[in-house]
Design a protein around this motif. Structure first.
Motif, mmCIF file in Angstrom:
data_model
loop_
_atom_site.group_PDB
_atom_site.id
_atom_site.type_symbol
_atom_site.label_atom_id
_atom_site.label_comp_id
_atom_site.label_asym_id
_atom_site.label_seq_id
_atom_site.Cartn_x
_atom_site.Cartn_y
_atom_site.Cartn_z
ATOM 1 N N SER A 173 -14.134 26.480 5.924
ATOM 2 C CA SER A 173 -13.818 26.786 7.103
ATOM 3 C C SER A 173 -12.506 25.894 7.583
ATOM 4 N N VAL A 174 -11.651 26.621 8.346
ATOM 5 C CA VAL A 174 -10.182 25.736 8.733
ATOM 6 C C VAL A 174 -9.808 25.909 10.413
ATOM 7 N N ILE A 175 -9.948 24.474 10.985
ATOM 8 C CA ILE A 175 -9.825 24.570 12.455
ATOM 9 C C ILE A 175 -8.489 23.573 12.795
ATOM 10 N N PRO A 176 -7.478 24.265 13.282
ATOM 11 C CA PRO A 176 -7.298 25.507 13.662
ATOM 12 C C PRO A 176 -6.781 26.637 12.608
ATOM 13 N N ALA A 177 -6.671 27.829 12.787
ATOM 14 C CA ALA A 177 -6.261 28.520 11.748
ATOM 15 C C ALA A 177 -4.859 28.891 11.696
ATOM 16 N N THR A 178 -4.265 28.429 12.852
ATOM 17 C CA THR A 178 -2.742 28.587 13.031
ATOM 18 C C THR A 178 -1.856 27.259 13.499
ATOM 19 N N VAL A 179 -0.751 26.989 13.234
ATOM 20 C CA VAL A 179 -0.080 25.867 13.957
ATOM 21 C C VAL A 179 1.254 26.097 14.386
ATOM 22 N N GLU A 180 1.965 25.410 15.375
ATOM 23 C CA GLU A 180 2.904 25.711 15.983
ATOM 24 C C GLU A 180 4.216 25.149 15.244
ATOM 25 N N SER A 216 -19.264 19.996 0.073
ATOM 26 C CA SER A 216 -18.313 18.700 -0.458
ATOM 27 C C SER A 216 -17.816 18.666 -1.689
ATOM 28 N N ARG A 217 -18.395 19.425 -2.730
ATOM 29 C CA ARG A 217 -17.941 19.421 -3.817
ATOM 30 C C ARG A 217 -16.483 20.375 -3.992
ATOM 31 N N ILE A 218 -16.294 21.247 -3.083
ATOM 32 C CA ILE A 218 -14.815 21.778 -2.707
ATOM 33 C C ILE A 218 -13.923 20.978 -1.826
ATOM 34 N N ILE A 219 -14.664 20.561 -0.779
ATOM 35 C CA ILE A 219 -13.776 19.796 0.188
ATOM 36 C C ILE A 219 -13.031 18.689 -0.710
ATOM 37 N N ASN A 226 -22.811 19.615 3.805
ATOM 38 C CA ASN A 226 -21.436 20.296 4.324
ATOM 39 C C ASN A 226 -20.526 19.170 4.783
ATOM 40 N N LEU A 227 -19.393 19.045 4.443
ATOM 41 C CA LEU A 227 -18.478 17.839 4.641
ATOM 42 C C LEU A 227 -17.261 18.364 5.485
ATOM 43 N N GLU A 228 -16.783 17.473 6.221
ATOM 44 C CA GLU A 228 -15.471 18.085 7.154
ATOM 45 C C GLU A 228 -14.379 16.735 6.904
ATOM 46 N N GLY A 276 -13.754 22.204 6.527
ATOM 47 C CA GLY A 276 -15.097 22.060 6.312
ATOM 48 C C GLY A 276 -15.716 23.014 5.468
ATOM 49 N N GLY A 277 -16.852 22.638 4.664
ATOM 50 C CA GLY A 277 -17.643 23.249 3.471
ATOM 51 C C GLY A 277 -18.247 22.428 2.692
#
Length: 319
Positions: free
Chosen positions: A215-222, A176-179, A138-140, A173-174
């Motif tokens: 996973s995506v954090i945050p899911a929105t931006v201003e 490592s082969r995809i990140i 698991n990579l971030e 995050g997810g």
């Protein structure tokens, strides 16, 4: 109504109730008899793995379902027809693990399997004798956000910085082969026209193309656009002649050029000719032409729609 008619009506009503009672009674009795019989049925059960290491993440290549043949009465099989059973396997109970592969033994005679399945009948067959769980590292990491937008300003208006998103990067995050393959991420499109005042809105991160394991954090931006009144400006800029060979004298006509641009009223008086550099490169001269192409190599960041009134300058070699 006569007394005789009332008795006939009462008698008919009583017959209907009696008929319905015996119909329901016999139907229930028939169902009980049928459900008490033994049946053999093939079912598919879902597999859930628990207690995964905190630095690992589930890989979709893992075994996630198992087909088996059950034998039991209708009552015992009924629950497995209404909903798909789920078997849980604790990673700590794996019989072996190697290179992030975990294996679980399946024994159809095992009481443990029947307890997991919550089934009191017999398990006749199972599709396979072992299950394989694959885990990924698991990579971030933080990646920049690219705002997809098409903003058209009202006449006489503009923005120094254009669309600005906050934050300008997010955490993904997810596995490592995809990140490792994700270098940036886009927002949903923002399309607005006739803008003549500051704009603020929230944009969703576009995750449509990402696998569900990411996973995506945050899911929105201003998203912010600071709008101001714009006007046209121009400056006379001396032309800098580059790469003139030693011992050669070059004359250019004209010696300066007009630069035209759009700028916010609040920045208009801050712009001067010292903010621009226009170059004519003699090394790029053509023997068949007496003109040099002009290049704007330096300009203020606060101006927009910059252009040179002339793209070429004439030159003469003096010997």
């Amino acid at each position: 109504m006569s007394s005789r008619k009332k008795k006939n009506f009462s008698f008919k009503k009583s017959n209907v109730k009696t008929f319905l009672f015996f119909l329901i009674f016999t139907s229930v009795l028939w169902l009980l008899i049928q459900f008490s019989k033994n049946y053999t049925q093939e079912v598919e059960v879902g597999i859930r793995y628990v207690n995964l290491p905190v630095d690992k993440i589930f890989n979709e290549e893992s075994d996630q379902a198992l087909r088996m043949t059950l034998n039991g009465n209708g009552f015992r099989l009924m629950n497995h027809n209404w909903k798909k059973p789920i078997l849980e396997f604790n990673v700590d109970d794996a019989v072996s693990n190697k290179d992030d592969y975990y294996y679980f033994q399946i024994d159809k005679e095992s009481k443990i399997l029947r307890d997991k399945l919550d089934f009191k009948g017999r398990i006749l067959t199972v599709q396979k004798d072992s299950l394989r769980l694959k885990l990924d590292l698991n990579l971030e990491k933080k990646i920049p956000v690219i705002a997809i937008h098409d903003i058209k300003y009202a006449v006489g208006y503009g923005s120094d910085k254009g669309l600005v998103v906050t934050p300008d990067s997010i955490l993904v995050g997810g596995p490592s082969r995809i990140i490792d393959t994700i270098q940036s991420i886009s927002t949903e499109s923002l399309i607005i026209e006739g803008v003549n005042q500051d704009h603020r809105s929230e944009l969703n991160i576009d995750i449509a193309a990402l696998p569900s394991s990411i996973s995506v954090i945050p899911a929105t931006v201003e998203a912010n656009v600071l709008v101001s009144k714009f006007t046209e400006g121009n400056q006379k800029i001396p032309i800098t002649l580059n790469n003139v060979p030693e011992g050669v004298e070059i004359k250019i006509f004209p010696k300066e050029i007009s630069v035209v641009y759009r700028v916010g009223l609040d920045k208009y008086n801050e712009i001067s000719e010292r903010d621009f550099i226009v170059v004519a490169d003699y090394a790029k001269a053509s023997e068949e032409s007496s003109f040099l192409t002009l290049e704007l190599v330096s300009r203020p960041e606060s101006i927009h729609d910059v252009r040179l009134r002339e793209k070429q300058v004439q030159f003469v070699v003096l010997k």
